[in-house]
Structures are given as structure tokens and as C-alpha cells.
Design a protein around this motif. Structure first.
Motif, PDB file in Angstrom:
ATOM      1  N   LEU A  13      -6.923 -42.568  14.092  1.00  0.00           N
ATOM      2  CA  LEU A  13      -6.297 -41.254  13.970  1.00  0.00           C
ATOM      3  C   LEU A  13      -6.120 -40.866  12.507  1.00  0.00           C
ATOM      4  CD1 LEU A  13      -4.869 -38.800  15.224  1.00  0.00           C
ATOM      5  CD2 LEU A  13      -2.754 -40.138  15.245  1.00  0.00           C
ATOM      6  N   VAL A  14      -5.704 -41.816  11.676  1.00  0.00           N
ATOM      7  CA  VAL A  14      -5.510 -41.530  10.253  1.00  0.00           C
ATOM      8  C   VAL A  14      -6.840 -41.154   9.596  1.00  0.00           C
ATOM      9  CG1 VAL A  14      -4.878 -42.533   8.026  1.00  0.00           C
ATOM     10  CG2 VAL A  14      -3.424 -42.902  10.017  1.00  0.00           C
ATOM     11  N   VAL A  15      -7.930 -41.823   9.985  1.00  0.00           N
ATOM     12  CA  VAL A  15      -9.250 -41.480   9.445  1.00  0.00           C
ATOM     13  C   VAL A  15      -9.607 -40.036   9.798  1.00  0.00           C
ATOM     14  CG1 VAL A  15     -11.726 -41.956   9.615  1.00  0.00           C
ATOM     15  CG2 VAL A  15     -10.107 -43.850   9.439  1.00  0.00           C
ATOM     16  N   ILE A  16      -9.333 -39.622  11.035  1.00  0.00           N
ATOM     17  CA  ILE A  16      -9.625 -38.246  11.455  1.00  0.00           C
ATOM     18  C   ILE A  16      -8.770 -37.257  10.679  1.00  0.00           C
ATOM     19  CG2 ILE A  16      -9.535 -36.635  13.413  1.00  0.00           C
ATOM     20  CD1 ILE A  16     -10.049 -39.109  15.215  1.00  0.00           C
ATOM     21  N   VAL A  17      -7.501 -37.592  10.478  1.00  0.00           N
ATOM     22  CA  VAL A  17      -6.611 -36.717   9.707  1.00  0.00           C
ATOM     23  C   VAL A  17      -7.102 -36.598   8.266  1.00  0.00           C
ATOM     24  CG1 VAL A  17      -4.269 -36.478   8.801  1.00  0.00           C
ATOM     25  CG2 VAL A  17      -4.611 -37.157  11.169  1.00  0.00           C
ATOM     26  N   ILE A  18      -7.617 -37.686   7.704  1.00  0.00           N
ATOM     27  CA  ILE A  18      -8.159 -37.652   6.337  1.00  0.00           C
ATOM     28  C   ILE A  18      -9.357 -36.703   6.271  1.00  0.00           C
ATOM     29  CG2 ILE A  18      -9.408 -39.001   4.612  1.00  0.00           C
ATOM     30  CD1 ILE A  18      -7.582 -41.352   5.308  1.00  0.00           C
ATOM     31  N   LEU A  19     -10.261 -36.782   7.247  1.00  0.00           N
ATOM     32  CA  LEU A  19     -11.422 -35.899   7.272  1.00  0.00           C
ATOM     33  C   LEU A  19     -10.989 -34.437   7.368  1.00  0.00           C
ATOM     34  CD1 LEU A  19     -13.773 -37.893   9.677  1.00  0.00           C
ATOM     35  CD2 LEU A  19     -13.990 -37.674   7.198  1.00  0.00           C
ATOM     36  N   ARG A  20     -10.008 -34.178   8.221  1.00  0.00           N
ATOM     37  CA  ARG A  20      -9.487 -32.814   8.350  1.00  0.00           C
ATOM     38  C   ARG A  20      -8.862 -32.360   7.037  1.00  0.00           C
ATOM     39  NH1 ARG A  20      -4.552 -32.366  12.248  1.00  0.00           N
ATOM     40  NH2 ARG A  20      -3.582 -33.226  10.374  1.00  0.00           N
TER      41      ARG A  20
END
Length: 397
Positions: free
Chosen positions: A219-226
Motif C-alpha cells: 500500500l505504501v508503494v502505491i501511495v508513493i507512486l500516487r
């Protein structure tokens, strides 16, 4: 019956507290994540910086905030400190205001860094306060809280065309108003928050459920991409439109404001939906729906660009409040840490990305960087498929 349940859930919210925290969030993000990227052209001209140095200013703000937020969150999960709420907001707003009087680039970076640390202390405490005041409507409460932050980011883009371009960096003197308002808002709710921490300390330590570390990492990786996509647009859109289409910085900043304002609306609606449907699905649909608008954006300008920016901002940021509540679901024993990871480390990583993309712009050109930014929602959509569906637990309950 559904409407009645929603009303009962919403009635549990301490609205005065939530809206005060949302207003505090607006002020904090106005003078940090909002104004700092918008000030990039002004800092560049004042201190004669290149793209890499300009991005370094954003890096210092976001990096200090992103590293400190999960640290503050983990610490205060064990040892809650109510006074960090007003102190954090005071430091973040005061030090950014003082950058208008920085004598050189080194002092500018120091003040920006202290401001980031203040923001890092503020966010976990404010997010936990929002949860304590949310009753049974955590999604709605987080939506109100996060809309404050997103609105601050959007309004920060207007500071340049409204008065900073005319007044220069010394125009930041006016941000002392934000310092005073922040002290007023946090001082108003401080007694309630201090008492709530004391009365709920045992319940917070004995929260049910196991932490899902693997899912949190994804989830943190996805938030970073966003975050890279969002901050990349906030920082580089004015430069890109200036270079490609000859657009003025003030008009380009207005376009960025519209993008972030649409995101604030999406944040509120997404947070409301988080109380009614699986949060993993909201995140997935948010990323998927933003993809076509992201891919078209580099090739359009003027009215056509606005038509793209509005739905793009709406969809890409509609999962903002959702990811906070979802991470708290995945980390039931560490609520402040969950906030620090999603609001802090994840979003703050946008500053790291901005510095990397700034250096890449100097090396290979701004066009290549802008095209890369537009493909980030595609990768985020793919990764979102692999997150656990929290709807199964909802159904069982």
C-alpha cells in the motif's frame, strides 16, 4: 434502512473537533506541501538555482516530513503526546514564513527542513485525533480531515499568481496570519484531545486484529507512486507549460490549483464511500479511472488541458482519505504509525521523487520526465489488484 445507518454513524462524529482539525490541516499543508512547490519558480529566480537545486528545496520539506512522520507515529502510539499537535503546526507554519527573510540558500534549506519536521509531528497526532472524534464514520471523518489538507495544497498554488509574484519572497510575511490561526485552532481543541488520549489509552493499546505488514508495504508503494504523480504535476506542470506552450507561470499555477481542487472534491467523496464499500476497491478504481486522463495530459493545453485536469485530479486523489483508513485497518495496533506511513512517508516521498525528476530534467529534458509521470497511475493500478479485499471482513461482520 441504509440511510438511517449512515445517519447514525455520522451522528457519532464530534463535528467541531473534526472541522477544527481539518482547518489546522489546511493551514499546515497550505504553507508546506502547497506553497513550497508553488514557490519553486520564485526561489529559482531569487537564489539563481537550476532545476536540481530547486527540487532540493522541495526535497528538504518533504524528506524531513516523510521520515519524521512514521517515527513520530510509532513513538506516540506507545507514548501519546497531545502537545505535539499545536507545537508541530506552529513550527511548520512559522519556519516556512521565515523563509521570506532567509539571507542565503543554506538558511533557506534549514528553515524548510524545520518546517518539514513540524509537519511530521503534526500529522500523526491530528490523524489520531480525527479517529478519536470520528465515532463509527471513520471514512467520513478522515475525508473531512484530508480535504482540509488537499484544499491547503490547492490554495498554495494560488499564492504565486495572487500576490507572491508581485511582492517577492518577502510577501511570505503575510503567512504570520496562518501561524496565528493555527495556534487558535489547535489551542481550542487541545484540552479535549489531551483528555481523550488519557481516557482512550487502554483501548488503543488493546486494539483487536493483527498487523498485516506485507499488505501495508505494498500500500505504501502505491501511495508513493500516487504522490510522485501528484507532486510531479504540482512542481513541473508550470515549467512544462511554459516550455512547451509559452504559458505564463501565473496561469500555469492556476491550472495546478484546479487539478488539486478537483482532487480535494475527490478526496471527500472517496472518504464518504469508504464507510459503504471496500476500501481496496475504491483505491483500485481510483487509479484505473485516472489512467486515460494522465496519458492525454502532456499533449493538450488551454481549455482542453482543463477538461483533462479536472477528472484527472478528481480520480487520482479520490483515494487519499481511503488509504489512511485502509492502512489503519491493516495496522489496527498502530493507528498513528499508519497515518505516518500513508500521509507522511508515502506522500513525503513525493519530494524525493521531485528531486530525482528535477535532476533527470537537467539531464534528459523536461518532456521525458513529464511523460514518465503520466505512466505512474498505470503501475499503481496494477499493484492495487494485489491488495487484500477488506470487503470480506465487512461482509462477515
Amino acid at each position: 434502512m441504509a440511510e438511517g445507518s449512515i445517519e447514525r454513524a455520522a451522528s457519532g462524529i464530534k463535528r467541531g473537533v473534526v472541522w477544527s482539525l481539518s482547518g489546522s490541516h489546511l493551514l499546515n499543508d497550505l504553507v508546506t506541501t502547497g506553497v513550497v512547490p508553488a514557490l519553486s519558480p520564485l526561489y529559482m529566480s531569487t537564489y539563481h538555482l537550476n532545476y536540481t537545486q530547486t527540487s532540493l528545496v522541495v526535497l528538504c520539506s518533504y524528506l524531513t516530513s516523510s521520515i519524521s512522520q512514521p517515527l513520530f507515529g510509532a513513538l506516540t502510539d506507545k507514548y501519546p503526546r497531545a502537545w505535539l499537535l499545536p507545537l508541530g503546526l506552529f513550527l511548520s507554519t512559522l519556519c516556512l514564513t521565515l523563509t521570506g527573510f532567509a539571507p542565503n540558500f543554506a538558511c533557506l534549506l534549514i528553515l524548510i527542513s524545520i518546517s518539514g519536521l513540524g509537519s511530521g509531528a503534526f500529522h500523526p497526532e491530528a490523524s489520531r485525533g480525527t479517529q478519536l472524534a470520528s465515532g463509527n464514520a471513520r471514512g467520513l471523518a478522515q475525508a473531512i480531515f484530508q480535504v482540509g489538507g488537499n484544499s491547503g495544497q490547492a490554495l498554495g498554488q494560488l499564492m504565486m499568481p495572487l500576490f507572491l509574484l508581485a511582492m517577492g519572497v518577502h510577501g511570505l510575511l503575510w503567512f504570520f496570519i496562518a501561524v496565528a490561526c493555527g495556534l487558535l485552532l489547535t489551542g481550542r481543541i487541545y484540552p479535549w484531545y489531551r483528555d481523550s488520549l488519557q481516557s482512550n489509552s487502554k483501548r488503543m493499546r488493546e486494539a483487536e486484529g493483527d498487523n498485516q505488514i506485507g499488505a501495508v508495504t505494498l500500500l505504501v508503494v502505491i501511495v508513493i507512486l500516487r504522490s510522485w504523480c501528484q507532486i510531479g504535476i504540482a512542481v513541473f506542470l508550470p515549467f512544462y507549460y511554459r516550455q512547451q506552450f509559452g504559458m505564463s507561470y501565473s496561469l500555469a499555477d492556476s491550472f495546478t490549483f484546479i487539478f488539486l481542487a478537483a482532487g480535494a472534491i475527490g478526496t471527500f467523496i472517496g472518504g464518504m464511500l469508504a464507510d459503504r464499500m471496500p476500501k481496496q476497491r475504491i483505491l483500485l478504481y481510483s487509479m484505473l479511472c485516472s489512467v486515460p486522463f494522465a496519458l492525454f495530459l502532456p499533449f493538450l493545453h488551454g481549455a482542453l488541458a482543463l477538461i483533462i485536469l479536472i477528472p484527472f485530479g478528481f480520480f487520482i486523489l479520490s483515494s487519499f482519505a481511503v488509504t489512511v483508513v485502509y492502512c489503519q485497518y491493516l495496522l489496527p495496533r498502530n493507528v498513528s504509525l499508519a497515518s505516518g506511513l500513508t500521509i507522511g512517508f508515502g506522500v513525503g516521498a513525493g519530494g524525493i521523487g521531485a528531486t530525482f525528476f528535477g535532476a533527470l530534467s537537467d539531464a534528459v529534458g523536461l518532456n521525458v520526465v513529464f511523460y514518465i509521470l503520466m505512466f505512474l497511475p498505470v503501475l499503481g493500478s496494477i499493484l492495487s489488484f494485489f491488495l487484500p479485499n477488506d470487503g470480506r471482513r465487512r461482509t462477515a461482520a
